[in-house]
Structures are given as structure tokens and as C-alpha cells.
Design a protein around this motif. Structure first.
Motif: not given
Length: 113
Positions: A43-50, A69-72, A107-112
Motif C-alpha cells: 500500500x505504498x509504504x516502502x515495504x516491498x518491491x512490487x 528504498x535502496x535496501x529494498x 512475497x505475500x502472494x507467493x506464500x513467503x
């Protein structure tokens, strides 16, 4: 308004798209507002890479990426030097050419999670 050219993406915009966004808008919001349904699992919180995009032109006009952001981005599929998370990349006055990678890691959608 700033012109954003979105290169063709098989699923999200097969013919590509040209859109306008107000400076100060994130790339993710601009894409979503124009019917390009880019993933944004956190939801645009800079917590994934989708919402990873590659900025083919105009990259230097964007705000500087924060360390978080760089780390992600290091985990994003198809990482390139001009990669950004679209939820963190803020449009300025310079026109942009953006490519949405063919694949994304959710990761969430892929069950990880």
C-alpha cells in the motif's frame, strides 16, 4: 503537468501509454490514476518491491532514494541502475520514460511472508 511515457507491458498496458502527472506526485500514484494497475502490495509504504520501475529517461530529475528504498531495491527482480520503487519516486518537471519490469516479487502472494 509532467509527461510520463510508459513503455509497453504485456499485462498492464500492452500498447504503452502517455500520461500527465502533477509535479510532487509519486510515479505509483500517477500510474494508478491513469488506469495502469501496477502492483503495490505494501500500500505504498516502502515495504516491498512490487511497484519497482526502471526510469529510462529523466531519472536524475527524481528525488533521491532514501536508504530504506535502496535496501529494498536490492531484492527487486531485474534491478538496474535506474531502478526505483514507484511509490517513492516523486515526479518533478522533467518528462519521464518508464518501464515496468515484466516480473515482480510479491512475497505475500507467493506464500513467503
Amino acid at each position: 503537468m509532467t509527461q510520463i511515457i510508459v513503455l509497453p507491458h504485456v499485462e498492464l498496458c500492452p500498447d504503452g501509454s502517455v500520461l500527465e502527472a502533477a509535479p510532487g506526485t509519486t510515479l505509483c500514484d500517477a500510474l494508478l490514476e491513469h488506469g495502469i494497475d501496477i502492483e503495490h502490495a505494501c500500500e505504498k509504504s516502502c515495504a516491498c518491491t512490487t511497484c519497482h520501475v526502471i526510469v529510462r529517461e529523466g531519472f536524475s530529475s527524481l528525488n533521491v532514494a532514501e536508504d530504506e528504498e535502496e535496501d529494498l531495491l536490492d531484492k527487486a527482480w531485474g534491478l538496474e541502475p535506474q531502478s526505483r520503487l514507484s511509490c517513492q519516486a516523486v515526479v518533478a518537471a522533467t518528462p519521464l520514460v518508464v518501464e515496468i519490469p515484466r516480473y515482480t516479487i510479491n512475497m505475500a502472494r507467493e506464500g513467503k511472508h
